[in-house]
Write an enzyme that holds these catalytic residues in place. Structure first.
Site, PDB file in Angstrom:
ATOM      1  N   ASN D  29     -23.964  16.707 -22.419  1.00 27.90           N
ATOM      2  CA  ASN D  29     -25.016  16.363 -21.966  1.00 27.90           C
ATOM      3  C   ASN D  29     -26.252  17.557 -21.987  1.00 27.90           C
ATOM      4  O   ASN D  29     -25.775  18.724 -22.139  1.00 27.90           O
ATOM      5  CB  ASN D  29     -25.098  15.855 -20.326  1.00 27.90           C
ATOM      6  CG  ASN D  29     -23.876  16.678 -19.568  1.00 27.90           C
ATOM      7  OD1 ASN D  29     -24.265  17.926 -19.209  1.00 27.90           O
ATOM      8  ND2 ASN D  29     -22.909  16.244 -19.274  1.00 27.90           N
ATOM      9  N   THR D  43     -26.282   8.861 -18.747  1.00 34.50           N
ATOM     10  CA  THR D  43     -24.678   9.016 -18.713  1.00 34.50           C
ATOM     11  C   THR D  43     -24.327   8.090 -19.799  1.00 34.50           C
ATOM     12  O   THR D  43     -25.077   7.031 -20.069  1.00 34.50           O
ATOM     13  CB  THR D  43     -24.013   8.444 -17.256  1.00 34.50           C
ATOM     14  OG1 THR D  43     -22.883   8.722 -17.339  1.00 34.50           O
ATOM     15  CG2 THR D  43     -24.233   7.151 -17.175  1.00 34.50           C
ATOM     16  N   GLY D  44     -23.455   8.625 -20.670  1.00 35.16           N
ATOM     17  CA  GLY D  44     -22.855   7.727 -21.650  1.00 35.16           C
ATOM     18  C   GLY D  44     -23.744   7.583 -22.993  1.00 35.16           C
ATOM     19  O   GLY D  44     -23.468   6.976 -23.882  1.00 35.16           O
ATOM     20  N   SER D  69     -23.439  12.072 -15.301  1.00 37.27           N
ATOM     21  CA  SER D  69     -22.522  12.640 -14.051  1.00 37.27           C
ATOM     22  C   SER D  69     -22.322  13.883 -13.830  1.00 37.27           C
ATOM     23  O   SER D  69     -21.973  14.337 -12.869  1.00 37.27           O
ATOM     24  CB  SER D  69     -21.357  11.680 -14.327  1.00 37.27           C
ATOM     25  OG  SER D  69     -20.661  12.238 -15.279  1.00 37.27           O
ATOM     26  N   GLU D  70     -22.787  14.598 -14.883  1.00 36.04           N
ATOM     27  CA  GLU D  70     -22.967  16.307 -14.618  1.00 36.04           C
ATOM     28  C   GLU D  70     -24.124  16.925 -14.089  1.00 36.04           C
ATOM     29  O   GLU D  70     -24.345  18.069 -14.261  1.00 36.04           O
ATOM     30  CB  GLU D  70     -22.729  16.878 -16.035  1.00 36.04           C
ATOM     31  CG  GLU D  70     -21.374  16.349 -16.664  1.00 36.04           C
ATOM     32  CD  GLU D  70     -20.115  17.283 -16.462  1.00 36.04           C
ATOM     33  OE1 GLU D  70     -19.972  18.154 -15.530  1.00 36.04           O
ATOM     34  OE2 GLU D  70     -19.315  17.305 -17.335  1.00 36.04           O
TER      35      GLU D  70
END
Lengths: 186, 186, 186, 186
Positions: D29, D43-44, D69-70
């Site tokens: 990310n 995310t993703g 999510s980080e």
């Protein structure tokens, strides 16, 4: 060589260097001799930048702002070796690694290396110094590629393609050596 | 095959060979059988050049200026093996490295290798010689790929795609062998 | 999913698989569940072909000419695991190599592996057999990726992106294991 | 920096990260500080997605749905280190592997590493935790890159290019170390 071809050579060869993993990030630099001086990539620029980010270094010793910090090596090569018309400095990781394991010369064990660069000199001068510039230029009088230990390759030739070719060749030779480790036999 | 498809095959497969790291720089060469002779890449040209830099080699033995210096191998293969219609010579680094560690045959341990090329012959003749050409052609009567020790692969097939496929396969087999080193068990 | 997106998914993911070196040549195959059957890449086609070279396999068991020779595995997965809607079979070289060195399971030592695929099952059935298809489908009920020893990965998920992701993840885990060789400590 | 340049930076650097094999799949990310908060990849999402799939995280602590999510690490870095204006988190496989073999610091043996990141701290906190975020941010006060053991790199700098550069550099250093294994001498 017209100017358009010259500018295109930077991006074209820069892209190949990046795709072959001979440079990463914005590391490395390249130059082409021109009109008594040479064009060189700018400090911090990507070798594959299109249009190329380059500046002209005149032959009078004046340093053009923005030129790669490795300009000393390029200047020394063009001053010392009339037949070299292009220089590529890269950080091929296998050449860097092998240079930390070997002595002052790398002897190729593959056919291409034996034919085109049977021994590659490894020099110890520090990056950015005039000593490195002088040593590299001196060795490139009789060779197309030299490795600065722990640092990378300096390759030169009649044009950018040839300088790139010897960069690719040096990394190929060093990969073969690292994968076969012939020194472990002894 | 019409001429347009033929020319496109060179660039298309050349690009794949480069992206898969089966060749670097301007190393390697490729050819396609055509009209009693064959088209072959020019010496020093990039395999992914677009348009392809190729010349026609007639079947009468005359060597066309500019043809790859490895033309002897291509000529011998087309003369000896009627079913081969394309040839790819590359320098895949794991195949080159493994050929320096093994005997006269490489036995695949992976499924693709076992299925398509269970043993790959490794020959010792020197690059550029008629001996290498004859030996490679002889072995390609019953195989699609041979390795010249320390030098690279010679793969042939019904079309350029198949010759490329066996180049990729040989490198895959050799990578698996170098990563697993089954000979160290003994 | 409309048909246009479905076709694009093949080329888009196929290109990523090739660029990440998870497949070489024309190896590997991919499929997406659709209308009671599934679309699958043709035998011998490049995964990154654009437009995708695919055929429809109906749910009635009839085999469409041209379908990848690995269709048995794809059929078994779609029959056994309703939630899987896409399958990617690749030959990532580190996963293949590690599978020849390990037992029936690979235990990840990196964070991503520990989180998403803490143990990856390695199966022994031969490529192309119904036994392999049944075994892989059975293991994919509770997992997103399985390795066929010496052959490659079979990954499945809710869409092509997820099947690709688990292929990439498995190779990442296996690279870390091969580079660190934790089993040598014991 | 205008918004158009900012959006382009994501795709441009994301593409380089993927081509250099510093990330695979949709892992990793990136973020850029902006207007009291920062833009971060979803995310993703693929880092090389064009247009970039990003959301804005305001400086008030509210978490925008869809953010990577980080995000905790990114928030902590921007809060703790005013001069950092961009962050790249990647999973370069040699850095991940070496971090599983070393202690709390990696000491570079190559010239670029010695010059730009002579020691790289390796931290042990678990992915996704506030502890990891705090530890990473703390170490990035006096460094441009940190490695989370078994997980990957967190690099920060004045812009996305610099954060990418230190990611590439860290992987280069770790490759040289893994290829030379200087610790085996002792």
């Amino acid at each position: 060589m017209n100017d358009q071809t010259l500018f295109t050579d930077f991006s074209r060869i820069g892209r190949r260097l990046f795709e072959e993993h001979l440079v990463g990030g914005n590391f490395g630099n390249m130059s082409i001799r021109h009109n008594g001086g040479y064009f060189i990539t700018c400090t911090g620029s990507y070798l594959d930048a299109d249009p190329a980010q380059i500046v002209f270094m005149p032959g009078n010793g004046r340093v053009t702002p923005g030129a790669s910090s490795e300009w000393r090596v390029h200047t020394a090569i063009y001053n010392e070796v009339p037949e070299h018309r292009a220089v590529v400095h890269a950080h091929p990781v296998h050449a860097v690694a092998l240079s930390l394991l070997c002595g002052s010369e790398i002897a190729a064990v593959d056919s291409e290396g034996k034919l085109l660069a049977p021994t590659i000199t490894v020099v110890d001068d520090a990056p950015g110094t005039q000593e490195l510039a002088d040593t590299v230029a001196s060795h490139l009088k009789n060779a197309n590629v030299v490795i600065a230990r722990g640092h990378g390759t300096f390759a030169a030739g009649k044009d950018m393609d040839q300088a790139y070719l010897f960069t690719s060749l040096a990394e190929h030779c060093c990969k073969v050596l690292l994968y076969t480790k012939p020194w472990q036999k002894y």
